[in-house]
Design a protein around this motif. Structure first.
Motif, PDB file in Angstrom:
ATOM      1  N   LEU A   1     -43.115  35.634 -63.085  1.00  0.00           N
ATOM      2  CA  LEU A   1     -43.136  36.330 -64.580  1.00  0.00           C
ATOM      3  C   LEU A   1     -43.135  35.248 -65.800  1.00  0.00           C
ATOM      4  O   LEU A   1     -43.863  35.389 -66.436  1.00  0.00           O
ATOM      5  N   VAL A   2     -42.429  33.927 -65.292  1.00  0.00           N
ATOM      6  CA  VAL A   2     -42.551  33.214 -66.138  1.00  0.00           C
ATOM      7  C   VAL A   2     -44.070  32.426 -66.146  1.00  0.00           C
ATOM      8  O   VAL A   2     -44.643  31.935 -67.327  1.00  0.00           O
ATOM      9  N   GLU A   3     -44.640  32.522 -65.077  1.00  0.00           N
ATOM     10  CA  GLU A   3     -46.185  32.035 -64.912  1.00  0.00           C
ATOM     11  C   GLU A   3     -47.008  32.732 -65.779  1.00  0.00           C
ATOM     12  O   GLU A   3     -47.907  32.287 -66.416  1.00  0.00           O
ATOM     13  N   TYR A   4     -46.719  34.111 -65.863  1.00  0.00           N
ATOM     14  CA  TYR A   4     -47.508  35.265 -66.571  1.00  0.00           C
ATOM     15  C   TYR A   4     -47.302  34.727 -68.088  1.00  0.00           C
ATOM     16  O   TYR A   4     -48.088  34.812 -68.686  1.00  0.00           O
TER      17      TYR A   4
ATOM     18  N   ALA B   1     -54.928  44.898 -74.215  1.00  0.00           N
ATOM     19  CA  ALA B   1     -55.845  45.948 -73.834  1.00  0.00           C
ATOM     20  C   ALA B   1     -55.249  46.828 -72.890  1.00  0.00           C
ATOM     21  O   ALA B   1     -55.327  48.010 -72.780  1.00  0.00           O
ATOM     22  N   ASN B   2     -54.598  46.379 -71.817  1.00  0.00           N
ATOM     23  CA  ASN B   2     -54.144  47.013 -70.839  1.00  0.00           C
ATOM     24  C   ASN B   2     -53.121  46.116 -70.043  1.00  0.00           C
ATOM     25  O   ASN B   2     -53.243  45.700 -69.161  1.00  0.00           O
ATOM     26  N   PRO B   3     -51.884  46.399 -70.539  1.00  0.00           N
ATOM     27  CA  PRO B   3     -50.857  45.510 -69.980  1.00  0.00           C
ATOM     28  C   PRO B   3     -50.431  45.519 -68.327  1.00  0.00           C
ATOM     29  O   PRO B   3     -50.101  44.764 -67.783  1.00  0.00           O
ATOM     30  N   GLU B   4     -50.529  46.814 -68.152  1.00  0.00           N
ATOM     31  CA  GLU B   4     -50.179  47.192 -66.583  1.00  0.00           C
ATOM     32  C   GLU B   4     -51.292  46.574 -65.744  1.00  0.00           C
ATOM     33  O   GLU B   4     -50.832  45.949 -64.799  1.00  0.00           O
ATOM     34  N   GLN B   5     -52.449  46.755 -66.117  1.00  0.00           N
ATOM     35  CA  GLN B   5     -53.456  46.303 -65.197  1.00  0.00           C
ATOM     36  C   GLN B   5     -53.552  44.810 -65.162  1.00  0.00           C
ATOM     37  O   GLN B   5     -53.699  44.088 -64.244  1.00  0.00           O
ATOM     38  N   ALA B   6     -53.245  43.988 -66.360  1.00  0.00           N
ATOM     39  CA  ALA B   6     -53.465  42.715 -66.382  1.00  0.00           C
ATOM     40  C   ALA B   6     -52.030  42.202 -65.505  1.00  0.00           C
ATOM     41  O   ALA B   6     -52.280  40.987 -65.113  1.00  0.00           O
ATOM     42  N   ALA B   7     -51.178  42.588 -65.846  1.00  0.00           N
ATOM     43  CA  ALA B   7     -49.836  42.077 -64.983  1.00  0.00           C
ATOM     44  C   ALA B   7     -50.031  42.433 -63.515  1.00  0.00           C
ATOM     45  O   ALA B   7     -49.779  41.450 -62.690  1.00  0.00           O
ATOM     46  N   ARG B   8     -50.647  43.564 -63.209  1.00  0.00           N
ATOM     47  CA  ARG B   8     -50.935  43.770 -61.761  1.00  0.00           C
ATOM     48  C   ARG B   8     -51.807  42.690 -61.166  1.00  0.00           C
ATOM     49  O   ARG B   8     -51.674  42.223 -59.943  1.00  0.00           O
TER      50      ARG B   8
ATOM     51  N   ALA C   1     -41.157  45.706 -60.374  1.00  0.00           N
ATOM     52  CA  ALA C   1     -39.977  45.710 -61.273  1.00  0.00           C
ATOM     53  C   ALA C   1     -40.506  44.799 -62.586  1.00  0.00           C
ATOM     54  O   ALA C   1     -40.110  45.200 -63.427  1.00  0.00           O
ATOM     55  N   ASP C   2     -41.481  43.783 -62.323  1.00  0.00           N
ATOM     56  CA  ASP C   2     -41.580  43.022 -63.332  1.00  0.00           C
ATOM     57  C   ASP C   2     -42.757  43.414 -64.332  1.00  0.00           C
ATOM     58  O   ASP C   2     -42.453  43.356 -65.444  1.00  0.00           O
ATOM     59  N   ILE C   3     -43.423  44.283 -63.685  1.00  0.00           N
ATOM     60  CA  ILE C   3     -44.336  45.206 -64.461  1.00  0.00           C
ATOM     61  C   ILE C   3     -43.622  46.059 -65.289  1.00  0.00           C
ATOM     62  O   ILE C   3     -44.244  46.258 -66.618  1.00  0.00           O
ATOM     63  N   GLN C   4     -42.822  46.748 -64.857  1.00  0.00           N
ATOM     64  CA  GLN C   4     -42.026  47.765 -65.550  1.00  0.00           C
ATOM     65  C   GLN C   4     -41.190  47.009 -66.697  1.00  0.00           C
ATOM     66  O   GLN C   4     -41.117  47.552 -67.839  1.00  0.00           O
ATOM     67  N   LEU C   5     -40.758  45.671 -66.620  1.00  0.00           N
ATOM     68  CA  LEU C   5     -39.977  44.886 -67.685  1.00  0.00           C
ATOM     69  C   LEU C   5     -41.106  45.133 -68.875  1.00  0.00           C
ATOM     70  O   LEU C   5     -40.474  44.969 -70.016  1.00  0.00           O
ATOM     71  N   ILE C   6     -42.459  44.629 -68.503  1.00  0.00           N
ATOM     72  CA  ILE C   6     -43.396  44.396 -69.447  1.00  0.00           C
ATOM     73  C   ILE C   6     -43.648  45.571 -70.334  1.00  0.00           C
ATOM     74  O   ILE C   6     -43.813  45.721 -71.240  1.00  0.00           O
ATOM     75  N   LEU C   7     -43.919  46.712 -69.430  1.00  0.00           N
ATOM     76  CA  LEU C   7     -44.099  47.986 -69.881  1.00  0.00           C
ATOM     77  C   LEU C   7     -43.109  48.509 -71.012  1.00  0.00           C
ATOM     78  O   LEU C   7     -43.288  49.077 -71.868  1.00  0.00           O
ATOM     79  N   ASP C   8     -41.714  48.046 -70.346  1.00  0.00           N
ATOM     80  CA  ASP C   8     -40.727  48.625 -71.114  1.00  0.00           C
ATOM     81  C   ASP C   8     -40.671  47.687 -72.623  1.00  0.00           C
ATOM     82  O   ASP C   8     -39.455  48.100 -73.299  1.00  0.00           O
ATOM     83  N   GLN C   9     -41.254  46.632 -72.694  1.00  0.00           N
ATOM     84  CA  GLN C   9     -41.053  45.713 -73.547  1.00  0.00           C
ATOM     85  C   GLN C   9     -39.495  45.181 -73.637  1.00  0.00           C
ATOM     86  O   GLN C   9     -38.867  45.304 -74.779  1.00  0.00           O
ATOM     87  N   ASP C  10     -38.930  45.106 -72.533  1.00  0.00           N
ATOM     88  CA  ASP C  10     -37.599  44.797 -72.386  1.00  0.00           C
ATOM     89  C   ASP C  10     -37.432  43.019 -73.027  1.00  0.00           C
ATOM     90  O   ASP C  10     -37.399  42.213 -72.022  1.00  0.00           O
ATOM     91  N   VAL C  11     -37.280  42.965 -74.064  1.00  0.00           N
ATOM     92  CA  VAL C  11     -37.280  41.460 -74.784  1.00  0.00           C
ATOM     93  C   VAL C  11     -36.354  40.769 -73.979  1.00  0.00           C
ATOM     94  O   VAL C  11     -36.182  39.541 -73.753  1.00  0.00           O
TER      95      VAL C  11
END
Lengths: 272, 72
Positions: free
Chosen positions: B5-8, B24-31, B38-48
């Motif tokens: 996640l830190v690398e991302y 443009a597409n956070p889920e696809q880019a993270a995947r 779990a990390d994709i969900q953190l990003i989608l939730d904008q869990d600052v």
């Protein structure tokens, strides 16, 4: 003749990795040892990729320990490593010469001892503020002061220019030893009262926090000056106060120059 | 050990194309980068708060900042 060993101080910028110049990256890669003062794991991980031989100087920080002591320890560490003959790179976040007592101190001491020591500029929070807020400090001028200094000393401000007050999340603290920014309310109230001597209570001010991670936007919060004492602040909060109004022309000076207000208006008009 | 996640986060900070793909597409880019669910969900939730915690980046902790006031 310079002695063996040198110091180059560089800035990693605010958005780690993206803000670093090619020169800064090269200095880090080519150094014998890199001493770092960066605020997060992302930055540390990036720097360790560039040069695995890094020393984290935030370890000098201590609870209830004055930053003045810490910064002197940082400078000493840099000076001692150079004296051992190392080509040292010191990487500070932001601009390494802005709010960076240790970097200036180490350079001064090393130069006095006959060593090569220099600083490369970096992207500071002020640079990001200009970009994010879309405010050109050249338009009205800019006064930029650390908030506690503004309160403790008799400073005057110019309401015709942009005013930037740094570290408002620590305003009024004289200890230089806070671990958290959770004790600013009293200072913020006093600061607000001082500002109300220059600006009306409904003047819009901006609480700004540069984004360190591209994942999240910067904090840009517009509030009326009267609401400032209730603001929630952090260690990276800055207060930007736009000019209250345009400065009036100085007619006496214009007359000495043989100019009229119309001459100025015409020069600044695009409808010619 | 490297935290992906830190690398991302580093990739988004330093690569405008990667940031544009993320926006443009956070889920696809993270995947595509290889983050787990779990990390994709953190990003989608904008869990600052959680992402800042993973990055060891606390905005109220002064350890990360060079606090100082000077004599003018």
């Amino acid at each position: 003749m310079n002695k063996q060993g040198s110091l180059t101080v560089v800035g990693t910028g605010i958005k780690i990795a993206g803000d670093m110049t090619l020169n800064t990256q090269a200095q880090i890669k080519q150094a014998d040892i890199v001493f770092t003062v960066v605020p997060d794991k992302v930055s540390k991980q990036w720097l360790a990729k560039l040069n695995p031989n890094t020393v984290d100087m935030t370890e000098f920080y201590g609870s209830n320990k004055s930053r003045l002591i810490t910064y002197n320890e940082m400078a000493n560490a840099l000076v001692e490593s150079v004296k051992q003959g190392n080509n040292v790179c010191a990487a500070f976040y932001g601009h390494p010469g802005v709010f960076a007592y240790a970097s200036h101190l180490a350079i001064r001491q090393l130069k006095a001892l006959g060593y090569r020591a220099k600083m490369q500029p970096g992207i500071s929070a002020e640079d990001w503020l200009v970009a994010d807020l879309g405010i050109d400090p050249g338009k009205s001028g800019c006064i930029s002061i650390e908030a506690t200094q503004f309160l403790f000393y008799q400073r005057t401000i110019d309401p015709y220019s942009l005013l930037v007050l740094w570290q408002i999340g620590l305003v009024g603290d004289h200890t230089l030893a806070l671990d958290k920014t959770d004790n600013y309310q009293r200072g913020l109230k006093v600061l607000s009262n001082e500002l109300l001597k220059y600006y009306p209570s409904d003047h819009q001010v901006i609480i700004y926090e540069a984004a360190t991670l591209a994942l999240f936007p910067p904090r840009i919060e517009h509030i009326a000056l009267a609401q400032l004492p209730q603001a929630k602040l952090t260690a990276i909060s800055t207060l930007a106060i736009p000019p209250y109004q345009e400065a009036p022309l100085d007619l006496a000076v214009l007359k000495q120059l043989g100019l009229t207000p119309e001459d100025i208006d015409n020069a600044l008009s695009i409808d010619k | 050990m490297t935290d992906l996640l830190v690398e991302y986060v580093l990739e988004l900070n330093s690569n405008p194309e990667a940031l544009a793909a993320h926006e443009a597409n956070p889920e696809q880019a993270a995947r595509d980068f290889g983050l787990d669910e779990a990390d994709i969900q953190l990003i989608l939730d904008q869990d600052v708060a959680e992402i800042q915690k993973r990055c060891d980046s606390s905005p109220i902790d002064t350890k990360g900042t060079m606090i100082m006031f000077f004599k003018p």
